[in-house]
Design an enzyme around this catalytic site. Sequence first.
Site, PDB file in Angstrom:
ATOM      1  N   LEU A  32       0.811  -1.216   0.000  1.00 40.74           N
ATOM      2  CA  LEU A  32       0.000   0.000   0.000  1.00 40.74           C
ATOM      3  C   LEU A  32       0.850   1.274   0.000  1.00 40.74           C
ATOM      4  CD1 LEU A  32      -2.720  -1.084   2.614  1.00 40.74           C
ATOM      5  CD2 LEU A  32      -2.684  -1.448   0.131  1.00 40.74           C
ATOM      6  N   HIS A  36      -3.373   4.124  -2.430  1.00 42.43           N
ATOM      7  CA  HIS A  36      -4.307   3.174  -1.811  1.00 42.43           C
ATOM      8  C   HIS A  36      -4.906   3.785  -0.547  1.00 42.43           C
ATOM      9  CE1 HIS A  36      -1.342   0.228  -3.683  1.00 42.43           C
ATOM     10  NE2 HIS A  36      -2.475  -0.119  -4.246  1.00 42.43           N
ATOM     11  N   GLN A 152      -7.897   6.118 -10.282  1.00 43.70           N
ATOM     12  CA  GLN A 152      -8.037   6.512 -11.684  1.00 43.70           C
ATOM     13  C   GLN A 152      -6.753   6.284 -12.500  1.00 43.70           C
ATOM     14  OE1 GLN A 152     -11.335   8.169 -12.665  1.00 43.70           O
ATOM     15  NE2 GLN A 152     -10.567  10.242 -12.942  1.00 43.70           N
TER      16      GLN A 152
END
Length: 288
Positions: A32, A36, A152
Amino acid sequence: MISLFNSVNEFTEYRNSLATDSIGLVPTMGNLHDGHLSLIKKSISENQYTIVTIFVNPLQFGPNEDFDKYPRTLTADVEKIKSLKIEGKEIIVLAPSSVNEIFPKNFKTTISVKDLTNTLCGASRPDHFDGVTTIVYRLFALAKASKSYFGQKDYQQVLVIRRMVEDLLIPTEVIALPINREESGLARSSRNQFLSESGRVEALELSGTILKISRLLKEKSFQEAGIEINDILEVVLRDQRWDYLEVLDAENLEAVNINTQQVVIAGALKIEETRLIDNHLTKISYAR
Ligand code: PAF
């Protein structure tokens, strides 16, 4: 509060005991980073329960890709989640202990979204999106979350997942959050750690080229900007490091046409054996 499950059965039992719709899902492959964490924070802010899945999905890696090398850092990941402000909310981490936990031995199904997967990453990674949709469908079925959060940076992935959700009537709202960037402009990715110092500088060519095209499209109509954009694309096409650089209709990843309102400028560039992707959305004017 945080609970960690390595067993899918135990996770399912716990999930089914929760009598609420206020559940957000953040599917990840772990390692992560701030990108995240921004998805997890958003889910915490919008839901009582946040399910974070951590699973490096073999189905979405090609035979010569970096599945074996992909960083697996569960302990550090859980620590990062613990450091977030949870404030009366609950985080449930599902980190299956093996591939068989999530894909039992007799698993035979592939979920495949047509057309949207033929271009960009799908063109050079033929089975990648089937692997993504198959695991994500399964995670949706396990989590039964009313909202699901994606970054995105994987713009094509978001469109493919939205299509699957709509086509298969999956009861979750897909929420996509903007790309999280390092100060230099480099899009955050678990793969950035494979880059050397000079590789990180070289990698800025990806966001830099995409932004250059975006600026041209903001200054001029699509047709007027076309000649300069084609010059940029031609240089890139001749450069072995680039997998692709394309300007496509952001809604359907088709060629830009008179109805296009927004484009996605998307690129994939290989630096020191590490394939990086990035994109930028830009509204366009189309001279008639
Ligand atoms: O974006 C990712 O990290 C993965 O493609 C996902 C959505 C977790 C599926 O394995």
